[in-house]
Design a protein around this motif. Sequence first.
Motif, PDB file in Angstrom:
ATOM      1  N   GLY A   1      41.790  16.943 111.983  1.00  0.00           N
ATOM      2  CA  GLY A   1      42.390  18.145 112.538  1.00  0.00           C
ATOM      3  C   GLY A   1      41.365  19.144 113.040  1.00  0.00           C
ATOM      4  N   ALA A   2      41.823  20.054 113.909  1.00  0.00           N
ATOM      5  CA  ALA A   2      41.017  21.147 114.425  1.00  0.00           C
ATOM      6  C   ALA A   2      41.636  22.469 113.971  1.00  0.00           C
ATOM      7  N   PRO A   3      40.840  23.544 113.897  1.00  0.00           N
ATOM      8  CA  PRO A   3      41.410  24.836 113.508  1.00  0.00           C
ATOM      9  C   PRO A   3      42.638  25.229 114.318  1.00  0.00           C
ATOM     10  N   ALA A   4      42.660  24.878 115.608  1.00  0.00           N
ATOM     11  CA  ALA A   4      43.809  25.228 116.451  1.00  0.00           C
ATOM     12  C   ALA A   4      45.085  24.549 115.981  1.00  0.00           C
ATOM     13  N   ASP A   5      44.961  23.377 115.359  1.00  0.00           N
ATOM     14  CA  ASP A   5      46.154  22.678 114.870  1.00  0.00           C
ATOM     15  C   ASP A   5      46.861  23.493 113.792  1.00  0.00           C
ATOM     16  N   VAL A   6      46.086  24.170 112.968  1.00  0.00           N
ATOM     17  CA  VAL A   6      46.634  25.021 111.910  1.00  0.00           C
ATOM     18  C   VAL A   6      47.049  26.373 112.492  1.00  0.00           C
ATOM     19  N   ALA A   7      46.223  26.909 113.372  1.00  0.00           N
ATOM     20  CA  ALA A   7      46.495  28.229 113.948  1.00  0.00           C
ATOM     21  C   ALA A   7      47.820  28.254 114.695  1.00  0.00           C
ATOM     22  N   ASP A   8      48.148  27.159 115.368  1.00  0.00           N
ATOM     23  CA  ASP A   8      49.407  27.118 116.120  1.00  0.00           C
ATOM     24  C   ASP A   8      50.618  27.172 115.189  1.00  0.00           C
ATOM     25  N   VAL A   9      50.507  26.556 114.021  1.00  0.00           N
ATOM     26  CA  VAL A   9      51.593  26.604 113.041  1.00  0.00           C
ATOM     27  C   VAL A   9      51.749  28.027 112.516  1.00  0.00           C
ATOM     28  N   VAL A  10      50.625  28.651 112.187  1.00  0.00           N
ATOM     29  CA  VAL A  10      50.661  30.033 111.695  1.00  0.00           C
ATOM     30  C   VAL A  10      51.257  30.964 112.744  1.00  0.00           C
ATOM     31  N   ALA A  11      50.853  30.769 114.000  1.00  0.00           N
ATOM     32  CA  ALA A  11      51.364  31.619 115.080  1.00  0.00           C
ATOM     33  C   ALA A  11      52.876  31.490 115.218  1.00  0.00           C
ATOM     34  N   PHE A  12      53.400  30.286 115.066  1.00  0.00           N
ATOM     35  CA  PHE A  12      54.853  30.107 115.128  1.00  0.00           C
ATOM     36  C   PHE A  12      55.540  30.870 113.998  1.00  0.00           C
ATOM     37  N   LEU A  13      55.026  30.736 112.785  1.00  0.00           N
ATOM     38  CA  LEU A  13      55.632  31.430 111.650  1.00  0.00           C
ATOM     39  C   LEU A  13      55.539  32.949 111.801  1.00  0.00           C
ATOM     40  N   ALA A  14      54.483  33.410 112.471  1.00  0.00           N
ATOM     41  CA  ALA A  14      54.307  34.853 112.675  1.00  0.00           C
ATOM     42  C   ALA A  14      55.197  35.390 113.781  1.00  0.00           C
ATOM     43  N   SER A  15      55.694  34.511 114.631  1.00  0.00           N
ATOM     44  CA  SER A  15      56.506  34.928 115.773  1.00  0.00           C
ATOM     45  C   SER A  15      57.972  35.094 115.385  1.00  0.00           C
ATOM     46  N   ASP A  16      58.743  35.586 116.335  1.00  0.00           N
ATOM     47  CA  ASP A  16      60.186  35.721 116.098  1.00  0.00           C
ATOM     48  C   ASP A  16      60.839  34.362 115.915  1.00  0.00           C
ATOM     49  N   GLY A  17      60.224  33.323 116.486  1.00  0.00           N
ATOM     50  CA  GLY A  17      60.767  31.983 116.334  1.00  0.00           C
ATOM     51  C   GLY A  17      60.776  31.499 114.902  1.00  0.00           C
ATOM     52  N   GLY A  18      59.914  32.065 114.063  1.00  0.00           N
ATOM     53  CA  GLY A  18      59.849  31.668 112.660  1.00  0.00           C
ATOM     54  C   GLY A  18      60.664  32.543 111.723  1.00  0.00           C
ATOM     55  N   ARG A  19      61.559  33.336 112.284  1.00  0.00           N
ATOM     56  CA  ARG A  19      62.270  34.353 111.502  1.00  0.00           C
ATOM     57  C   ARG A  19      63.157  33.784 110.394  1.00  0.00           C
ATOM     58  N   TRP A  20      63.597  32.519 110.515  1.00  0.00           N
ATOM     59  CA  TRP A  20      64.535  31.961 109.547  1.00  0.00           C
ATOM     60  C   TRP A  20      63.848  31.011 108.570  1.00  0.00           C
ATOM     61  N   ILE A  21      62.536  30.997 108.592  1.00  0.00           N
ATOM     62  CA  ILE A  21      61.766  30.151 107.677  1.00  0.00           C
ATOM     63  C   ILE A  21      61.054  31.045 106.685  1.00  0.00           C
ATOM     64  N   THR A  22      61.376  30.887 105.414  1.00  0.00           N
ATOM     65  CA  THR A  22      60.693  31.678 104.386  1.00  0.00           C
ATOM     66  C   THR A  22      60.737  30.930 103.061  1.00  0.00           C
ATOM     67  N   GLY A  23      59.729  31.169 102.242  1.00  0.00           N
ATOM     68  CA  GLY A  23      59.622  30.478 100.963  1.00  0.00           C
ATOM     69  C   GLY A  23      59.250  29.021 101.113  1.00  0.00           C
ATOM     70  N   SER A  24      58.750  28.644 102.285  1.00  0.00           N
ATOM     71  CA  SER A  24      58.497  27.239 102.582  1.00  0.00           C
ATOM     72  C   SER A  24      57.030  26.859 102.453  1.00  0.00           C
ATOM     73  N   TRP A  25      56.825  25.578 102.185  1.00  0.00           N
ATOM     74  CA  TRP A  25      55.495  24.966 102.175  1.00  0.00           C
ATOM     75  C   TRP A  25      55.441  24.073 103.393  1.00  0.00           C
ATOM     76  N   VAL A  26      54.651  24.465 104.388  1.00  0.00           N
ATOM     77  CA  VAL A  26      54.625  23.764 105.662  1.00  0.00           C
ATOM     78  C   VAL A  26      53.445  22.789 105.681  1.00  0.00           C
ATOM     79  N   ASP A  27      53.759  21.525 105.799  1.00  0.00           N
ATOM     80  CA  ASP A  27      52.751  20.478 105.828  1.00  0.00           C
ATOM     81  C   ASP A  27      52.077  20.459 107.193  1.00  0.00           C
TER      82      ASP A  27
END
Length: 249
Positions: free
Chosen positions: A216-242
């Motif tokens: 993996g590259a740092p961007a692979d993780v950063a893109d997941v974090v960015a999604f969770l930080a965005s409005d698109g991630g509004r309904w995901i909480t308390g989760s462990w994202v693989d």
Amino acid sequence: MGALSGRTALVTGASRGIGRGIAERLGRDGARVAVHYGTNEAAAKETVAAIEAAGGAAFPLGVELGRPGDAEALWAEFDRHADGVDIIVNNAGIGTAPALEEIDEAEFDRVFAVNVKAPHFIVQHGLTRLRDGGRVVNISSGLARTAVMPDKMAYAMTKGALDVFTRDLSKVLGPRGITVNSVAPGIIATDNTAGLLGTEEGRAQAAAISALGRVGAPADVADVVAFLASDGGRWITGSWVDATGGSLT
């Protein structure tokens, strides 16, 4: 307008590796980023410069974690630059630990102080600054769910504790519309993994762990974090994202 325009983010351990990748991605998405570092001011300024060169806004924030009063000191420095925060990414951490037979109490205490205690109190002292509808993302590890590297037991234990923090904090902050999630990378190519990936054989072995057949590259993780930080991630909480690239399958 970026997905995070008008928001302020704090990324701990953002001077290099995964943290830098996250900080740069959030900056590209429009967030103003507090680039936290422990000791390497020059590297943090490089991250800030990279964000600004891409059209974003950022500022460095230097506080060594794992010491008494670290969270209060971090927020006191943060308050000099911003009046509130929308996104907290607890990324800073000691990335390894000696094996069971080798680790001493001081080393054990240190890895827990940085990897578990610091995120806990950064959030605690940040509650009055964290705006409703905000985001907390804790960077965990695939090792919290597998014993593939039992020689890193103490490190893996800290990430398990961080995941419990994520789960319970999501219930505490949910009424304020704040989501809380863990993102768990696998083997990522950073200076922290240079020893493991420094040879063709080592890199091939690491790549073989992933279902996708690569490191993996740092961007692979950063893109997941960015999604969770965005409005698109509004309904995901308390989760462990693989985010291990299928290393746990």
